[in-house]
Design a protein around this motif. Structure first.
Motif, PDB file in Angstrom:
ATOM      1  N   ALA A 179       0.858  -1.179   0.000  1.00 59.76           N
ATOM      2  CA  ALA A 179       0.000   0.000   0.000  1.00 59.76           C
ATOM      3  C   ALA A 179       0.896   1.231   0.000  1.00 59.76           C
ATOM      4  O   ALA A 179       1.609   1.488   0.987  1.00 59.76           O
ATOM      5  N   TYR A 180       0.884   1.958  -1.100  1.00 55.86           N
ATOM      6  CA  TYR A 180       1.782   3.111  -1.259  1.00 55.86           C
ATOM      7  C   TYR A 180       1.546   4.101  -0.128  1.00 55.86           C
ATOM      8  O   TYR A 180       0.418   4.518   0.132  1.00 55.86           O
ATOM      9  N   SER A 181       2.620   4.474   0.554  1.00 58.38           N
ATOM     10  CA  SER A 181       2.492   5.375   1.695  1.00 58.38           C
ATOM     11  C   SER A 181       3.650   6.362   1.733  1.00 58.38           C
ATOM     12  O   SER A 181       4.808   5.980   1.925  1.00 58.38           O
ATOM     13  N   ASN A 182       3.318   7.636   1.568  1.00 57.91           N
ATOM     14  CA  ASN A 182       4.334   8.681   1.690  1.00 57.91           C
ATOM     15  C   ASN A 182       4.866   8.789   3.108  1.00 57.91           C
ATOM     16  O   ASN A 182       5.988   9.264   3.313  1.00 57.91           O
ATOM     17  N   THR A 183       4.078   8.344   4.071  1.00 62.23           N
ATOM     18  CA  THR A 183       4.493   8.405   5.466  1.00 62.23           C
ATOM     19  C   THR A 183       5.801   7.648   5.683  1.00 62.23           C
ATOM     20  O   THR A 183       6.673   8.094   6.446  1.00 62.23           O
ATOM     21  N   GLY A 184       5.945   6.508   5.018  1.00 58.54           N
ATOM     22  CA  GLY A 184       7.150   5.707   5.187  1.00 58.54           C
ATOM     23  C   GLY A 184       8.412   6.461   4.828  1.00 58.54           C
ATOM     24  O   GLY A 184       9.461   6.295   5.473  1.00 58.54           O
ATOM     25  N   TYR A 185       8.341   7.314   3.813  1.00 56.25           N
ATOM     26  CA  TYR A 185       9.543   8.040   3.401  1.00 56.25           C
ATOM     27  C   TYR A 185       9.837   9.236   4.293  1.00 56.25           C
ATOM     28  O   TYR A 185      11.000   9.637   4.436  1.00 56.25           O
ATOM     29  N   LEU A 186       8.812   9.797   4.938  1.00 55.99           N
ATOM     30  CA  LEU A 186       9.094  10.786   5.979  1.00 55.99           C
ATOM     31  C   LEU A 186       9.871  10.128   7.111  1.00 55.99           C
ATOM     32  O   LEU A 186      10.828  10.705   7.651  1.00 55.99           O
ATOM     33  N   LEU A 187       9.472   8.914   7.469  1.00 56.20           N
ATOM     34  CA  LEU A 187      10.192   8.178   8.511  1.00 56.20           C
ATOM     35  C   LEU A 187      11.618   7.847   8.074  1.00 56.20           C
ATOM     36  O   LEU A 187      12.562   7.940   8.873  1.00 56.20           O
ATOM     37  N   LEU A 188      11.799   7.484   6.812  1.00 55.87           N
ATOM     38  CA  LEU A 188      13.152   7.187   6.326  1.00 55.87           C
ATOM     39  C   LEU A 188      14.036   8.426   6.369  1.00 55.87           C
ATOM     40  O   LEU A 188      15.232   8.339   6.686  1.00 55.87           O
ATOM     41  N   GLY A 189      13.465   9.589   6.050  1.00 54.83           N
ATOM     42  CA  GLY A 189      14.238  10.819   6.181  1.00 54.83           C
ATOM     43  C   GLY A 189      14.710  11.024   7.600  1.00 54.83           C
ATOM     44  O   GLY A 189      15.866  11.407   7.851  1.00 54.83           O
TER      45      GLY A 189
END
Length: 365
Positions: A179-189
């Motif tokens: 499920a595509y989630s932009n939230t995950g990449y905020l966390l990766l940042g």
């Protein structure tokens, strides 16, 4: 406005363009397809095709509504989710250096940031299998006029992450669905910052942008403008009597953060993907991880996407939607041909299928 074509030689080549400006195979069809994109639902559009050392550029439409200003063929644009491939590359570099592991739980790096964070891993975040609610679904979106309030608002990653995790997960347990989630990449940042002691934008700059000399690429943080030549971008906004397009070129990109804040050009994106897929940024085993489907038969790995063209060649890269700008950048496995498309939508119609047809022509012509 009629398309404008440029035939050039990539930097470092001693060759000169053939007399009469010879065009690559399929150029006439590409030009027609680019014009069709504008007729179908774009204000302006550009395409860049690199084949070996030769570069062909074409533009259509206008850079600004109600003007005849031409689309700059080498112009900058907001690349949206193509930012994710840069972020993923840095995360994988850190894994290669032993500074983190792909199977590290988020809880180990960001205690308390994510419910069930002991089971959500870095790998899940990279491949959109963590089941995290997408923070963008919590925001006001066009044509609601309240969206215009975001033009100057500064968001923090923790604020946006908090909005997302206030909602239940989209799947459980982690790793059982895509499920595509932009939230995950905020966390990766944030994880990059914890692992290095430096902001993710600085790490992307020192590890990728500066070594590859991507001079037109930036992560603007909260700076609202696009420096240098560029198309202007628009959003539809409900007003009394209709839904006109409103210029939203200048906006605070903290709304996107590590999930999509980057500004770049077709040439810089071509150079980045050539370096990445050519093994200059990651060792073979980590590049193979990036190219492995994150779930089932998905055409998405760890921050990298791919498409099967009409001629049977799989091309690798990513696409991005920054609302006012949409872009696609892909490369053949042998690195011979690179194609980047960027446009400013007028939001009349979805253009993905038409862009896919243009990419087929560019790669298979």
């Amino acid at each position: 406005m009629a398309a404008v074509t440029v035939l050039a030689v990539a930097a470092g080549s001693a060759a000169a363009p053939p007399p009469g400006g010879e065009e690559p195979p399929g150029a006439a069809e590409l030009r027609e397809q680019l014009d069709d994109l504008v007729a179908e639902g774009a204000v302006g559009a550009l395409v860049e095709v690199r084949d070996g050392r030769r570069v062909w550029r074409d533009t259509s439409g206008v850079a600004e509504r109600d003007t005849q200003r031409a689309v700059p063929a080498r112009g900058r644009f907001r690349v949206g989710s193509i930012t994710k491939t840069f972020v993923a590359t840095v995360v994988l570099q850190l894994a290669g250096e032993g500074r983190l592991r792909l199977d590290d739980p988020v809880e180990a790096w960001l205690p308390g940031a994510v419910p069930d964070g002991r089971r959500v891993t870095v790998r899940h975040l990279l491949g959109h299998t963590g089941g995290l609610y997408d923070y963008k679904r919590t925001l006001t979106v066009p044509p609601d006029p309240a969206f215009l309030d975001y033009r100057s608002r500064t968001w923090t990653p923790d604020e946006l992450i908090g909005r997302a995790v206030a909602h239940p997960p989209t799947s459980a347990p982690p790793g059982t669905a895509y499920a595509y989630s932009n939230t995950g990449y905020l966390l990766l940042g944030r994880i990059i910052e914890e692992a290095t002691g430096r902001p993710y934008a600085r790490e992307i700059g020192r590890r990728i942008i500066r070594p590859l000399r991507l001079h037109a690429t930036s992560l603007p943080g909260t700076y609202p403008r696009i420096r240098g030549p560029h198309m202007r971008g628009y959003v539809p906004v409900e007003r009394a009597g209709g839904t006109p397009l409103v210029d939203f070129t200048e906006m605070n990109p903290s709304l996107f953060g590590a999930s999509g804040e980057m500004i770049s050009t077709a040439g810089d994106l071509d150079r980045f993907f050539a370096a990445l897929l050519g093994g200059r940024l990651l060792p073979d085993h980590l590049l193979a991880e990036m190219r492995t489907p994150s779930f089932g038969g998905r055409t998405y790995g760890l921050g990298l996407a791919w498409k099967e063209t009409a001629c049977g060649v799989t091309v690798y890269g990513n696409d991005g939607d920054a609302l006012t700008y949409q872009s696609w950048s892909f490369t053949t496995p042998d690195l011979r041909r690179h194609v980047t498309v960027a446009l400013t939508p007028d939001h009349r119609a979805g253009l993905d299928d038409s862009v896919d047809a243009l990419l087929d022509t560019a790669f298979c012509g």
